[in-house]
Enzyme design. Sequence first.
Site, PDB file in Angstrom:
ATOM      1  N   ASN A 123    -116.790  -9.598  42.666  1.00  0.00           N
ATOM      2  CA  ASN A 123    -118.093 -10.111  43.089  1.00  0.00           C
ATOM      3  C   ASN A 123    -118.542  -9.334  44.320  1.00  0.00           C
ATOM      4  O   ASN A 123    -118.046  -9.570  45.424  1.00  0.00           O
ATOM      5  CB  ASN A 123    -117.985 -11.610  43.376  1.00  0.00           C
ATOM      6  N   CYS A 126    -122.576 -11.815  45.911  1.00  0.00           N
ATOM      7  CA  CYS A 126    -122.877 -13.205  46.262  1.00  0.00           C
ATOM      8  C   CYS A 126    -123.882 -13.256  47.408  1.00  0.00           C
ATOM      9  O   CYS A 126    -123.624 -12.716  48.490  1.00  0.00           O
ATOM     10  CB  CYS A 126    -121.629 -13.970  46.668  1.00  0.00           C
ATOM     11  N   GLY A 213    -130.884 -19.512  36.026  1.00  0.00           N
ATOM     12  CA  GLY A 213    -131.533 -20.275  34.967  1.00  0.00           C
ATOM     13  C   GLY A 213    -132.625 -19.472  34.279  1.00  0.00           C
ATOM     14  O   GLY A 213    -132.882 -18.307  34.627  1.00  0.00           O
ATOM     15  N   GLY A 261    -124.315 -19.368  32.212  1.00  0.00           N
ATOM     16  CA  GLY A 261    -124.028 -20.103  33.442  1.00  0.00           C
ATOM     17  C   GLY A 261    -124.747 -21.421  33.526  1.00  0.00           C
ATOM     18  O   GLY A 261    -124.318 -22.438  32.970  1.00  0.00           O
TER      19      GLY A 261
HETATM   20  C1  LIG Z   1    -123.648 -23.262  41.144  1.00  0.00           C
HETATM   21  C2  LIG Z   1    -123.419 -21.794  40.914  1.00  0.00           C
HETATM   22  C3  LIG Z   1    -122.277 -21.175  41.458  1.00  0.00           C
HETATM   23  C4  LIG Z   1    -122.050 -19.809  41.259  1.00  0.00           C
HETATM   24  N1  LIG Z   1    -120.924 -19.248  41.770  1.00  0.00           N
HETATM   25  C5  LIG Z   1    -120.656 -17.923  41.544  1.00  0.00           C
HETATM   26  C6  LIG Z   1    -119.449 -17.322  42.022  1.00  0.00           C
HETATM   27  O1  LIG Z   1    -118.574 -17.974  42.618  1.00  0.00           O
HETATM   28  N2  LIG Z   1    -119.274 -15.989  41.796  1.00  0.00           N
HETATM   29  C7  LIG Z   1    -120.197 -15.225  41.116  1.00  0.00           C
HETATM   30  O2  LIG Z   1    -120.001 -14.025  40.929  1.00  0.00           O
HETATM   31  N3  LIG Z   1    -121.332 -15.789  40.609  1.00  0.00           N
HETATM   32  C8  LIG Z   1    -121.576 -17.102  40.812  1.00  0.00           C
HETATM   33  N4  LIG Z   1    -122.715 -17.678  40.293  1.00  0.00           N
HETATM   34  C9  LIG Z   1    -123.678 -16.829  39.537  1.00  0.00           C
HETATM   35  C10 LIG Z   1    -123.506 -16.998  38.015  1.00  0.00           C
HETATM   36  O3  LIG Z   1    -122.212 -16.621  37.585  1.00  0.00           O
HETATM   37  C11 LIG Z   1    -124.563 -16.167  37.247  1.00  0.00           C
HETATM   38  O4  LIG Z   1    -124.418 -14.798  37.556  1.00  0.00           O
HETATM   39  C12 LIG Z   1    -125.992 -16.592  37.602  1.00  0.00           C
HETATM   40  O5  LIG Z   1    -126.075 -17.991  37.780  1.00  0.00           O
HETATM   41  C13 LIG Z   1    -127.027 -16.161  36.538  1.00  0.00           C
HETATM   42  O6  LIG Z   1    -126.714 -16.700  35.272  1.00  0.00           O
HETATM   43  P1  LIG Z   1    -127.360 -18.090  34.698  1.00  0.00           P
HETATM   44  O7  LIG Z   1    -128.838 -17.988  34.871  1.00  0.00           O
HETATM   45  O8  LIG Z   1    -126.892 -18.157  33.268  1.00  0.00           O
HETATM   46  O9  LIG Z   1    -126.757 -19.181  35.545  1.00  0.00           O
HETATM   47  C14 LIG Z   1    -122.977 -19.039  40.487  1.00  0.00           C
HETATM   48  C15 LIG Z   1    -124.100 -19.661  39.947  1.00  0.00           C
HETATM   49  C16 LIG Z   1    -124.335 -21.019  40.132  1.00  0.00           C
HETATM   50  C17 LIG Z   1    -125.545 -21.648  39.506  1.00  0.00           C
END
Ligand SMILES: Cc1cc2nc3c(=O)[nH]c(=O)nc-3n(C[C@H](O)[C@H](O)[C@H](O)COP(=O)(O)O)c2cc1C
Length: 300
Positions: A123, A126, A213, A261
């Site tokens: 990662n 972040c 999202g 996600g």
């Molecule tokens: C509550 C939450 C926590 C997340 N924690 C991490 C994390 O610890 N490490 C990481 O690389 N991405 C993290 N993400 C990012 C997701 O893995 C993903 O890349 C991002 O949400 C976009 O995808 P989505 O629209 O399907 O959620 C997090 C996302 C959310 C919503």
Amino acid sequence: MSVDVGALTLRGPILAASGTFGYGTEVPLLERRALGGMVSKGIFLRPRSGTPPPRIVETPSGMLNAIGLQGPGVEALIRDYAPKWAEWDFPVFVNINGESAAEYAELTARLDGVPGVAGFEINISCPNVEQGGLYFGNDPRAAAAVTDAVRKRTRLPVWVKLTPMVSDIGVIARAVEAAGADALCAINTFVGMSIDLNVYQPRLSFRTGGLSGPAIRPLAVHLAHQAARAVRIPVIGIGGIATAEDALEFLVAGCTAVQVGTATFVNPRAIAEVHDGIAAFLGARGLSSPADLPRYLPRD
Ligand SMILES: Cc1cc2nc3c(=O)[nH]c(=O)nc-3n(C[C@H](O)[C@H](O)[C@H](O)COP(=O)(O)O)c2cc1C
């Protein structure tokens, strides 16, 4: 439904995205058959309490989060979670984080060879930490240095998760490919802010958060496509996938697999529905595997 991500074969093209599936301990309650794999919540060497609440805000077609990489630290992960992963029938990747390349390297060395750890997702993207995070993902030299440091400590698959907060994702993609990444994950969240008009203050205590999202999907498809055009290694598409059609957009745009996600928060069956929908789409068109999908991937 199997796909090859570099040398690794996944039984299906969908993985659970980091931070939206915890450490997977609730998986037995879900339809695990649809999981090609999962990525753990981000981990640091030491335990972290993350940012103070409020940490989550709902936004139009999405959400902002600022969890701040809360986690139990690597020793607790090895003790409490890896033994469970070792018994599961799909691979678990660990999302690794650090404040320096040396910290990423130490974390990798500690996890390499632990039964249950199938590979690493670095990662460098972040948005919710003060140290590290986006700094590494914004600078091609820093991104390559972290990738190289991890690569030297393991022979397991190394994936690098890219940030959308860059002017040219292809530059970062090429830098980490050259440093030895096996695949790219595109993308992490966008930085956003929401204001509470009752108190004239940001809704999140961290002020900003990561936007995820369906709101980000067209942006994510474009960035994953740009990354795929820039490199020869596989790209795993992420961002706003809630249906099979959403996932298929990423695959046609040049991705080899996808991660789901935020959709899981809304619909715990999302991954199963995306999986079954892709299978139905392929079947209806006489395609025998996701790899047979026509790709829109013009090279410059
Ligand atoms: C509550 C939450 C926590 C997340 N924690 C991490 C994390 O610890 N490490 C990481 O690389 N991405 C993290 N993400 C990012 C997701 O893995 C993903 O890349 C991002 O949400 C976009 O995808 P989505 O629209 O399907 O959620 C997090 C996302 C959310 C919503």
